[in-house]
Design a protein around this motif. Sequence first.
Motif, PDB file in Angstrom:
ATOM      1  N   PHE A  23       1.335  -1.170  -0.089  1.00 36.53           N
ATOM      2  CA  PHE A  23       0.377  -0.115  -0.161  1.00 36.53           C
ATOM      3  C   PHE A  23       0.496   1.287   0.007  1.00 36.53           C
ATOM      4  CE2 PHE A  23      -4.022  -2.682   1.096  1.00 36.53           C
ATOM      5  CZ  PHE A  23      -4.739  -1.831   0.217  1.00 36.53           C
ATOM      6  N   ALA A  24       2.218   1.465   0.721  1.00 37.44           N
ATOM      7  CA  ALA A  24       2.214   2.495   0.843  1.00 37.44           C
ATOM      8  C   ALA A  24       3.867   2.572  -0.417  1.00 37.44           C
ATOM      9  CB  ALA A  24       4.042   1.879   1.691  1.00 37.44           C
ATOM     10  N   TRP A  25       4.173   1.813  -1.255  1.00 42.08           N
ATOM     11  CA  TRP A  25       4.770   1.715  -2.629  1.00 42.08           C
ATOM     12  C   TRP A  25       3.681   1.962  -3.708  1.00 42.08           C
ATOM     13  CZ3 TRP A  25       9.097  -1.909  -3.047  1.00 42.08           C
ATOM     14  CH2 TRP A  25      10.033  -2.071  -2.573  1.00 42.08           C
ATOM     15  N   TYR A  26       2.781   1.553  -3.707  1.00 41.93           N
ATOM     16  CA  TYR A  26       1.418   1.457  -5.471  1.00 41.93           C
ATOM     17  C   TYR A  26       0.306   2.356  -4.799  1.00 41.93           C
ATOM     18  CZ  TYR A  26       5.618  -1.897  -6.801  1.00 41.93           C
ATOM     19  OH  TYR A  26       6.189  -2.328  -6.759  1.00 41.93           O
ATOM     20  N   GLY A  27      -0.390   1.555  -3.257  1.00 46.90           N
ATOM     21  CA  GLY A  27      -1.381   1.914  -3.328  1.00 46.90           C
ATOM     22  C   GLY A  27      -2.146   3.598  -4.044  1.00 46.90           C
ATOM     23  N   GLN A  28      -0.695   5.048  -3.841  1.00 47.57           N
ATOM     24  CA  GLN A  28      -0.532   5.766  -4.591  1.00 47.57           C
ATOM     25  C   GLN A  28      -1.555   6.132  -5.431  1.00 47.57           C
ATOM     26  OE1 GLN A  28       1.707   7.087  -6.478  1.00 47.57           O
ATOM     27  NE2 GLN A  28       2.669   5.375  -6.240  1.00 47.57           N
ATOM     28  N   LEU A  29      -1.515   5.005  -6.445  1.00 52.14           N
ATOM     29  CA  LEU A  29      -1.340   5.143  -7.554  1.00 52.14           C
ATOM     30  C   LEU A  29      -2.765   4.793  -8.338  1.00 52.14           C
ATOM     31  CD1 LEU A  29       0.704   1.698  -9.227  1.00 52.14           C
ATOM     32  CD2 LEU A  29       1.174   4.453  -9.277  1.00 52.14           C
ATOM     33  N   LYS A  30      -3.940   5.146  -7.532  1.00 48.49           N
ATOM     34  CA  LYS A  30      -5.342   5.434  -7.500  1.00 48.49           C
ATOM     35  C   LYS A  30      -5.705   7.134  -7.507  1.00 48.49           C
ATOM     36  CE  LYS A  30      -8.438   2.394  -7.107  1.00 48.49           C
ATOM     37  NZ  LYS A  30      -9.694   1.252  -6.837  1.00 48.49           N
ATOM     38  N   SER A  86      -2.497  -6.447  -7.068  1.00 49.46           N
ATOM     39  CA  SER A  86      -2.695  -5.645  -8.450  1.00 49.46           C
ATOM     40  C   SER A  86      -4.121  -5.787  -8.741  1.00 49.46           C
ATOM     41  CB  SER A  86      -1.500  -6.227  -9.027  1.00 49.46           C
ATOM     42  OG  SER A  86      -2.057  -5.644 -10.221  1.00 49.46           O
ATOM     43  N   ALA A  87      -4.403  -7.099  -8.584  1.00 50.45           N
ATOM     44  CA  ALA A  87      -5.924  -7.289  -9.391  1.00 50.45           C
ATOM     45  C   ALA A  87      -6.979  -6.666  -8.606  1.00 50.45           C
ATOM     46  CB  ALA A  87      -5.902  -9.060  -9.233  1.00 50.45           C
ATOM     47  N   THR A  88      -6.873  -6.175  -6.902  1.00 51.26           N
ATOM     48  CA  THR A  88      -8.265  -5.978  -6.252  1.00 51.26           C
ATOM     49  C   THR A  88      -8.116  -5.248  -6.328  1.00 51.26           C
ATOM     50  OG1 THR A  88      -6.814  -6.167  -4.541  1.00 51.26           O
ATOM     51  CG2 THR A  88      -8.607  -8.109  -5.223  1.00 51.26           C
ATOM     52  N   TRP A  89      -7.037  -4.042  -6.069  1.00 51.26           N
ATOM     53  CA  TRP A  89      -6.841  -2.810  -5.525  1.00 51.26           C
ATOM     54  C   TRP A  89      -6.674  -2.025  -7.055  1.00 51.26           C
ATOM     55  CZ3 TRP A  89      -8.122   0.722  -1.966  1.00 51.26           C
ATOM     56  CH2 TRP A  89      -7.447   1.317  -1.593  1.00 51.26           C
ATOM     57  N   LEU A  90      -5.948  -2.317  -8.056  1.00 51.55           N
ATOM     58  CA  LEU A  90      -5.470  -1.659  -9.102  1.00 51.55           C
ATOM     59  C   LEU A  90      -6.501  -1.466 -10.169  1.00 51.55           C
ATOM     60  CD1 LEU A  90      -1.685  -1.825  -8.739  1.00 51.55           C
ATOM     61  CD2 LEU A  90      -3.350   0.228  -8.702  1.00 51.55           C
ATOM     62  N   GLY A  91      -6.756  -3.068 -10.137  1.00 52.72           N
ATOM     63  CA  GLY A  91      -8.054  -3.728 -10.821  1.00 52.72           C
ATOM     64  C   GLY A  91      -7.441  -4.499 -12.437  1.00 52.72           C
ATOM     65  N   GLU A  92      -5.953  -4.467 -12.345  1.00 51.39           N
ATOM     66  CA  GLU A  92      -4.689  -4.959 -13.367  1.00 51.39           C
ATOM     67  C   GLU A  92      -5.217  -6.254 -13.419  1.00 51.39           C
ATOM     68  OE1 GLU A  92      -2.253  -3.263 -14.709  1.00 51.39           O
ATOM     69  OE2 GLU A  92      -3.722  -1.161 -13.909  1.00 51.39           O
ATOM     70  N   LYS A  93      -4.927  -6.540 -14.921  1.00 51.58           N
ATOM     71  CA  LYS A  93      -4.916  -8.552 -14.995  1.00 51.58           C
ATOM     72  C   LYS A  93      -3.994  -9.245 -14.919  1.00 51.58           C
ATOM     73  CE  LYS A  93      -8.725  -7.799 -18.486  1.00 51.58           C
ATOM     74  NZ  LYS A  93     -10.377  -8.160 -17.815  1.00 51.58           N
TER      75      LYS A  93
END
Length: 117
Positions: A23-30, A86-93
């Motif tokens: 979350f610290a590294w990638y959560g901010q992408l949204k 990645s799949a749940t929070w970012l919606g990436e396949k």
Amino acid sequence: MPQTWTAIGPVALLLASNVFMTFAWYGQLKVEHRPLWLIVLIGWGIAFFEYCLAVPANRLGRAVYAPAELKAMQEVITLVVFAIFSATWLGEKLTANHLVGFVLIGLGAVVVFKGPF
């Protein structure tokens, strides 16, 4: 400390720490509408809790696992947490090439745990 906790505790702590770090590294992408300096401060705040879990995980884990085993375990946990995130929070396949790459890294961890050749 019971033997089960000695072996499983570090894994549980590493799992929890990786959730915080992901979350610290990638959560901010949204959250693209906030200034970068604010995102960095929030990331540091989240990463503090990751550190509070990762350091004890490694300290306790050293009683059961070699440092290389702890690192290999941490990498596999990171990939699992990231794939779910990645799949749940970012919606990436997750694609076949992602899965193959992750499996290859997992096989590397297996080699580390098998000991010297």
